[in-house]
Motif scaffolding. Structure first.
Motif, PDB file in Angstrom:
ATOM      1  N   LEU A 165      30.539  13.047  -7.574  1.00  0.00           N
ATOM      2  CA  LEU A 165      31.551  14.169  -6.815  1.00  0.00           C
ATOM      3  C   LEU A 165      32.930  13.644  -7.073  1.00  0.00           C
ATOM      4  O   LEU A 165      32.889  12.068  -6.982  1.00  0.00           O
TER       5      LEU A 165
ATOM      6  N   LEU B 137      23.245  12.889  -1.656  1.00  0.00           N
ATOM      7  CA  LEU B 137      22.996  12.908  -3.283  1.00  0.00           C
ATOM      8  C   LEU B 137      22.886  11.347  -3.939  1.00  0.00           C
ATOM      9  O   LEU B 137      23.905  10.875  -4.742  1.00  0.00           O
TER      10      LEU B 137
ATOM     11  N   TYR C 107      31.126   8.098  -7.584  1.00  0.00           N
ATOM     12  CA  TYR C 107      31.670   8.596  -6.990  1.00  0.00           C
ATOM     13  C   TYR C 107      33.867   8.810  -7.347  1.00  0.00           C
ATOM     14  O   TYR C 107      34.576   7.815  -7.448  1.00  0.00           O
TER      15      TYR C 107
ATOM     16  N   ALA D 298      23.565  18.658  -1.053  1.00  0.00           N
ATOM     17  CA  ALA D 298      22.832  18.184  -2.769  1.00  0.00           C
ATOM     18  C   ALA D 298      21.720  18.347  -3.455  1.00  0.00           C
ATOM     19  O   ALA D 298      22.075  18.600  -5.034  1.00  0.00           O
TER      20      ALA D 298
ATOM     21  N   LEU E  82      23.756  10.302  -7.917  1.00  0.00           N
ATOM     22  CA  LEU E  82      25.116  10.127  -7.652  1.00  0.00           C
ATOM     23  C   LEU E  82      25.429   9.508  -8.439  1.00  0.00           C
ATOM     24  O   LEU E  82      24.365   8.258  -8.207  1.00  0.00           O
TER      25      LEU E  82
ATOM     26  N   ALA F 178      24.345  16.952  -8.077  1.00  0.00           N
ATOM     27  CA  ALA F 178      25.482  16.214  -8.300  1.00  0.00           C
ATOM     28  C   ALA F 178      25.530  14.625  -9.013  1.00  0.00           C
ATOM     29  O   ALA F 178      24.413  14.388  -7.570  1.00  0.00           O
ATOM     30  N   ARG F 179      25.708  14.354 -10.451  1.00  0.00           N
ATOM     31  CA  ARG F 179      25.936  13.318 -10.551  1.00  0.00           C
ATOM     32  C   ARG F 179      27.745  12.743 -10.433  1.00  0.00           C
ATOM     33  O   ARG F 179      27.516  11.374 -10.426  1.00  0.00           O
TER      34      ARG F 179
ATOM     35  N   LEU G 248      27.287  12.678   3.297  1.00  0.00           N
ATOM     36  CA  LEU G 248      27.249  13.444   1.449  1.00  0.00           C
ATOM     37  C   LEU G 248      26.935  12.587   0.475  1.00  0.00           C
ATOM     38  O   LEU G 248      25.782  12.652  -0.280  1.00  0.00           O
TER      39      LEU G 248
ATOM     40  N   SER H 263      23.324  21.436  -5.301  1.00  0.00           N
ATOM     41  CA  SER H 263      24.593  21.217  -6.182  1.00  0.00           C
ATOM     42  C   SER H 263      23.582  19.764  -7.341  1.00  0.00           C
ATOM     43  O   SER H 263      24.186  20.512  -8.947  1.00  0.00           O
TER      44      SER H 263
ATOM     45  N   SER I  69      24.240  18.060   4.560  1.00  0.00           N
ATOM     46  CA  SER I  69      24.151  17.325   3.497  1.00  0.00           C
ATOM     47  C   SER I  69      22.895  17.766   2.610  1.00  0.00           C
ATOM     48  O   SER I  69      23.207  17.092   1.011  1.00  0.00           O
TER      49      SER I  69
END
Ligand SMILES: C[S@@+](CC[C@H](N)C(=O)[O-])C[C@H]1O[C@@H](n2cnc3c(N)ncnc32)[C@H](O)[C@@H]1O
Length: 320
Positions: A83, A101, A107, A75, A104, A80-81, A97, A78, A71
């Motif tokens: 998911l 993250l 979600y 993170a 983030l 990611a903001r 995950l 990616s 994970s």
């Protein structure tokens, strides 16, 4: 407690009309089939959760092992903001995950099972202050309207659920996932791998009979929603490995010749003795096939991880 929102993006009567259309088409065709999404009413979602803890059902444990190990890398790669998780169910494994993250913002769990979404979404929002949880009751095989949340986006599709789609459906699905992403956004895909037939069949035909109950639950759903008179005890649960297509089929086999009435469709279906109704296909993959299918959808394979025993894979691909 963080904000929790649930949006039903399907129109009020969409589920009803989609079920009618699927049952009519699937039960009047040859061979008889039903799409697996109709397993998942509240009871079906509970039964699936039970399956994930069974000794024979290795995919959940294998995928969790990979998520625990990887994970952090996912993170980092990616950033990611947002998911978006398709077919999120209980979101249990997703917690690994979410822990990783750290940047983030939102979600977005997406599932046809409103009960599973509500249970999981409320618990996550309560546990994780600062995380927006925006759940969507929607069908991931249809056009989805996602909330306008900040990128980069990471779409997760775990549990090997992609194997429940037939090859042409998979191609359409992966293209629709690509359309949700901007260049550089990523897809995290869980795929169960081809392995010994006995191990596979056992995973779909456990000794305690939980998978049999899950399979037969679709008949209960049709009885309740369409007034049908299926007798679940008149069908046997069967799991078969199709070596040519490299997929497991779950079927319900009629014990005797019988007629089932479905009043909402004005339909009577005659099942012969030993006739099968296919309720699920669960394709098993090889690395090369996953890469080719992702590539055809405009997704470039970046990483491939398996559990130690090589039973299950997670791949990370990036939108071109
Ligand atoms: C095999 S379970 C996997 C659940 C979870 N992702 C996991 O890995 O344990 C499939 C999930 O997808 C959902 N699902 C099945 N078909 C769907 C569809 N067409 N659209 C949205 N959700 C669907 C089910 O309700 C269920 O929660």
């Amino acid at each position: 407690m963080s904000p929790f929102r649930l949006t039903r993006t399907l129109p009020e009567d969409a589920t009803d009309s989609a079920l009618r259309a699927d049952v009519l088409q699937g039960l009047t065709g040859s061979p008889r089939t039903l799409p697996p999404k109709w397993f998942y009413d509240a009871r079906g979602s509970e039964l699936f959760e039970e399956i994930t803890g069974l000794p024979e059902y290795y995919p959940t444990r294998a995928e969790r092992e990979i998520l625990l190990a990887r994970s952090g890398e996912i993170a980092e790669a990616s950033g990611a903001r947002t998911l978006i998780e398709l077919g999120s169910g209980s979101s249990e494994k997703t917690r690994h995950l979410l822990d990783a993250l750290t940047g983030l913002h939102t979600y977005v769990p997406v599932d046809v099972s409103e009960s599973a979404l509500t249970l999981a979404g409320r618990a996550l929002a309560a546990e994780r202050p600062g995380l927006n949880v925006h759940a969507l009751v929607d069908d991931f095989t249809s056009h989805m309207t996602l909330p306008g949340t900040p990128g980069p986006r990471l779409v997760a599709f775990l549990g090997g659920t992609i194997g429940n789609l037939l090859p042409a459906e998979r191609a359409a699905f992966l293209a629709s996932v690509r359309a949700m992403l901007a260049p550089g956004d990523a897809l995290l895909l869980g795929t169960d791998l081809v392995k010994d037939e006995k191990v596979l069949v056992r995973a779909y035909d456990d000794a305690a009979g939980v998978t049999a109950a899950f399979n037969k639950n679709v008949l209960t759903v049709i009885n309740r929603e369409l007034g049908a008179d299926f007798d679940p005890a008149a069908f046997d649960h069967v799991a078969v490995w199709d070596a040519e297509h490299e997929w497991i089929e779950m079927r319900l086999r009629s014990r005797d010749r019988q007629t089932v009435k479905i009043p909402a469709l004005d339909l009577a279906v005659v099942f012969g003795a030993g006739e099968d109704l296919r309720t699920e296909v669960s394709a098993k993959f090889r690395k090369e096939r996953v890469r080719e299918e992702l590539d055809a959808a405009g997704l470039e394979s970046a990483r491939w991880w398996t559990d130690e025993e090589g039973r299950f894979a997670l791949s990370l691909s990036v939108a071109r």
